[in-house]
Design an enzyme around this catalytic site. Structure first.
Site, PDB file in Angstrom:
ATOM      1  N   LYS A 154      16.601  19.842 -36.667  1.00  0.00           N
ATOM      2  CA  LYS A 154      15.203  20.295 -36.603  1.00  0.00           C
ATOM      3  C   LYS A 154      14.261  19.203 -37.125  1.00  0.00           C
ATOM      4  CE  LYS A 154      11.508  22.897 -36.412  1.00  0.00           C
ATOM      5  NZ  LYS A 154      10.822  23.198 -35.158  1.00  0.00           N
ATOM      6  N   LYS A 174       4.423  19.359 -43.760  1.00  0.00           N
ATOM      7  CA  LYS A 174       5.619  19.718 -44.548  1.00  0.00           C
ATOM      8  C   LYS A 174       6.884  19.158 -43.889  1.00  0.00           C
ATOM      9  CE  LYS A 174       7.270  23.533 -43.308  1.00  0.00           C
ATOM     10  NZ  LYS A 174       8.245  24.169 -42.444  1.00  0.00           N
TER      11      LYS A 174
HETATM   12  P1  NAD Z   1       3.407  31.859 -40.517  1.00  0.00           P
HETATM   13  O1  NAD Z   1       2.703  31.387 -41.738  1.00  0.00           O
HETATM   14  O2  NAD Z   1       2.625  32.320 -39.334  1.00  0.00           O
HETATM   15  O3  NAD Z   1       4.433  33.041 -40.891  1.00  0.00           O
HETATM   16  C1  NAD Z   1       5.088  33.163 -42.121  1.00  0.00           C
HETATM   17  C2  NAD Z   1       5.055  34.627 -42.543  1.00  0.00           C
HETATM   18  O4  NAD Z   1       5.784  34.768 -43.767  1.00  0.00           O
HETATM   19  C3  NAD Z   1       3.634  35.154 -42.801  1.00  0.00           C
HETATM   20  O5  NAD Z   1       3.422  36.334 -42.056  1.00  0.00           O
HETATM   21  C4  NAD Z   1       3.615  35.419 -44.302  1.00  0.00           C
HETATM   22  O6  NAD Z   1       2.812  36.541 -44.663  1.00  0.00           O
HETATM   23  C5  NAD Z   1       5.079  35.692 -44.571  1.00  0.00           C
HETATM   24  N1  NAD Z   1       5.439  35.446 -45.980  1.00  0.00           N
HETATM   25  C6  NAD Z   1       5.145  34.364 -46.734  1.00  0.00           C
HETATM   26  N2  NAD Z   1       5.664  34.512 -47.969  1.00  0.00           N
HETATM   27  C7  NAD Z   1       6.302  35.705 -47.981  1.00  0.00           C
HETATM   28  C8  NAD Z   1       7.024  36.417 -48.965  1.00  0.00           C
HETATM   29  N3  NAD Z   1       7.190  35.921 -50.205  1.00  0.00           N
HETATM   30  N4  NAD Z   1       7.547  37.621 -48.634  1.00  0.00           N
HETATM   31  C9  NAD Z   1       7.372  38.139 -47.388  1.00  0.00           C
HETATM   32  N5  NAD Z   1       6.686  37.500 -46.404  1.00  0.00           N
HETATM   33  C10 NAD Z   1       6.161  36.299 -46.705  1.00  0.00           C
HETATM   34  O7  NAD Z   1       4.398  30.663 -40.117  1.00  0.00           O
HETATM   35  P2  NAD Z   1       5.122  30.424 -38.706  1.00  0.00           P
HETATM   36  O8  NAD Z   1       4.270  29.541 -37.876  1.00  0.00           O
HETATM   37  O9  NAD Z   1       5.627  31.731 -38.180  1.00  0.00           O
HETATM   38  O10 NAD Z   1       6.352  29.522 -39.190  1.00  0.00           O
HETATM   39  C11 NAD Z   1       7.485  30.061 -39.869  1.00  0.00           C
HETATM   40  C12 NAD Z   1       8.540  28.953 -39.992  1.00  0.00           C
HETATM   41  O11 NAD Z   1       8.939  28.551 -38.678  1.00  0.00           O
HETATM   42  C13 NAD Z   1       8.037  27.689 -40.703  1.00  0.00           C
HETATM   43  O12 NAD Z   1       9.058  27.152 -41.501  1.00  0.00           O
HETATM   44  C14 NAD Z   1       7.676  26.770 -39.557  1.00  0.00           C
HETATM   45  O13 NAD Z   1       7.756  25.403 -39.934  1.00  0.00           O
HETATM   46  C15 NAD Z   1       8.709  27.167 -38.516  1.00  0.00           C
HETATM   47  N6  NAD Z   1       8.336  26.967 -37.100  1.00  0.00           N
HETATM   48  C16 NAD Z   1       7.085  27.299 -36.650  1.00  0.00           C
HETATM   49  C17 NAD Z   1       6.756  27.098 -35.303  1.00  0.00           C
HETATM   50  C18 NAD Z   1       5.368  27.418 -34.747  1.00  0.00           C
HETATM   51  O14 NAD Z   1       5.054  26.960 -33.633  1.00  0.00           O
HETATM   52  N7  NAD Z   1       4.534  28.160 -35.437  1.00  0.00           N
HETATM   53  C19 NAD Z   1       7.712  26.583 -34.424  1.00  0.00           C
HETATM   54  C20 NAD Z   1       8.995  26.308 -34.899  1.00  0.00           C
HETATM   55  C21 NAD Z   1       9.296  26.498 -36.243  1.00  0.00           C
END
Ligand code: NAD
Length: 306
Positions: A182, A250
């Site tokens: 990744k 990050k």
């Molecule tokens: P996001 O911020 O939209 O979602 C994260 C969720 O986790 C939020 O809804 C938040 O409220 C929740 N959260 C945070 N702390 C928490 C806790 N202590 N308890 C319960 N819930 C909690 O982020 P995202 O874009 O969905 O990304 C999530 C992961 O996937 C990241 O590591 C990111 O790097 C990875 N990712 C994102 C994408 C993208 O296009 N957005 C693509 C591939 C990978």
């Protein structure tokens, strides 16, 4: 090893899904659609309500979410949230049943993935790292690319769940290997977006027909998933995330820390890491990573940058 194994495909699981954000929300919904019992937990309640509205169940705490789960999936922003949710006093491992499978699909470092696997082993919990690529569209359309690290047997057990979320599902090695792949993915994507952003500014300053140029570029060697997916945001200057610059910043931190530890020299990676840091420093951290365009415009004295 690529897999199209469907031997567990009709086995419906009880899944706790923690982190229902841009990615986790649609992923949890796709698991509901595949027939699994999905109990979601999220820091803010609105995301839980959205899952309930498509047939999932809601939990007000991690303990409540995981108590009857065979499988726990975490999809959280970064190291601090994953550490709190998995290893914290009120976290997943504190409430896990022995034999449970924990799949962390967040993007964290390979080192963190190994730490989680070791902590899981002490509690009798099996762990996979299974980060994803494909963005919000890939999550919604269940066409993610999923790169998994951990034991082959655990991967095989998780395969039907992965195939409900994505179309390219590969076991890439032991614990941490999914996160290593990744990190490489994030290096390639960032460098691609930066190159596309520079091409857009170059074409605009030259007075070229941008739409025509991007169409023909897309058909040649310059064509890429980044070009086809991100050109729209750049042309319309709609930088709503998607994938936030903060998260890509990050990820480039993970790339550069890991590169330093293993002796890999990544000149373009270090430059793009700095350009992402510049976007954040200029207040663009909450925008989609296609807003790397704004960084190039800033450097080129574009008047549209406030
Ligand atoms: P996001 O911020 O939209 O979602 C994260 C969720 O986790 C939020 O809804 C938040 O409220 C929740 N959260 C945070 N702390 C928490 C806790 N202590 N308890 C319960 N819930 C909690 O982020 P995202 O874009 O969905 O990304 C999530 C992961 O996937 C990241 O590591 C990111 O790097 C990875 N990712 C994102 C994408 C993208 O296009 N957005 C693509 C591939 C990978």
């Amino acid at each position: 090893m690529d897999t199209t194994d469907t031997s567990h495909a009709d086995r419906h699981r009880s899944i706790a899904f923690i982190g229902l954000g841009i990615m986790g929300g649609p992923m949890a919904a796709n698991l509901v659609r595949a027939g699994h019992r999905v109990t979601g937990h999220n820091r803010s309640r609105a995301a839980v309500d959205r899952l309930v509205s498509v047939g999932g169940h809601g939990a007000g705490s991690i303990a409540e979410a995981v108590k009857d789960a065979d499988v726990v999936i975490t999809m959280l922003p970064a190291l601090s949230e994953v550490t709190e949710v998995v290893l914290g006093e009120a976290g997943v491992l504190a409430h896990a049943r022995p034999g449970m499978l924990l799949i962390d699909m967040s993007t964290v470092s390979p080192h963190t993935a190994i730490t989680l696997a070791e902590a899981g082993r002490e509690r009798g919990v099996r762990v996979l790292d299974a980060p994803v690529s494909g963005g919000e569209t890939g999550a919604v359309e269940a066409v993610l690319s999923i790169m998994a690290g951990g034991s082959a047997a655990d991967f095989e057990e998780a395969s039907p769940l992965f195939h409900a979320l994505g179309t390219t599902v590969v076991h890439v090695g032991p614990h941490g290997a999914g996160q290593t792949v990744k990190a490489a993915n994030q290096l390639i994507v960032a460098a691609n977006i930066q190159a596309l952003a520079e091409a857009v500014v170059f074409l605009e300053k030259a007075g070229a027909d941008l739409a025509a140029a991007l169409t023909v570029l897309g058909g040649g060697l310059a064509g890429s998933t980044v070009l086809s997916r991100k050109q729209g945001a750049m042309v319309s200057r709609d930088f709503a995330p998607g994938f936030r610059i903060d998260l890509h910043h990050k990820d480039l931190g993970i790339v550069m820390d890991t590169a330093r530890a293993i002796g890999a020299v990544l000149p373009v990676g270090s430059l793009v890491a700095q350009l992402l840091a510049s976007c954040r420093a200029n207040g663009d951290g909450g925008l989609d990573h296609s807003a790397l365009l704004r960084g190039v415009e800033r450097l080129s004295g574009d008047e549209r940058i406030d």
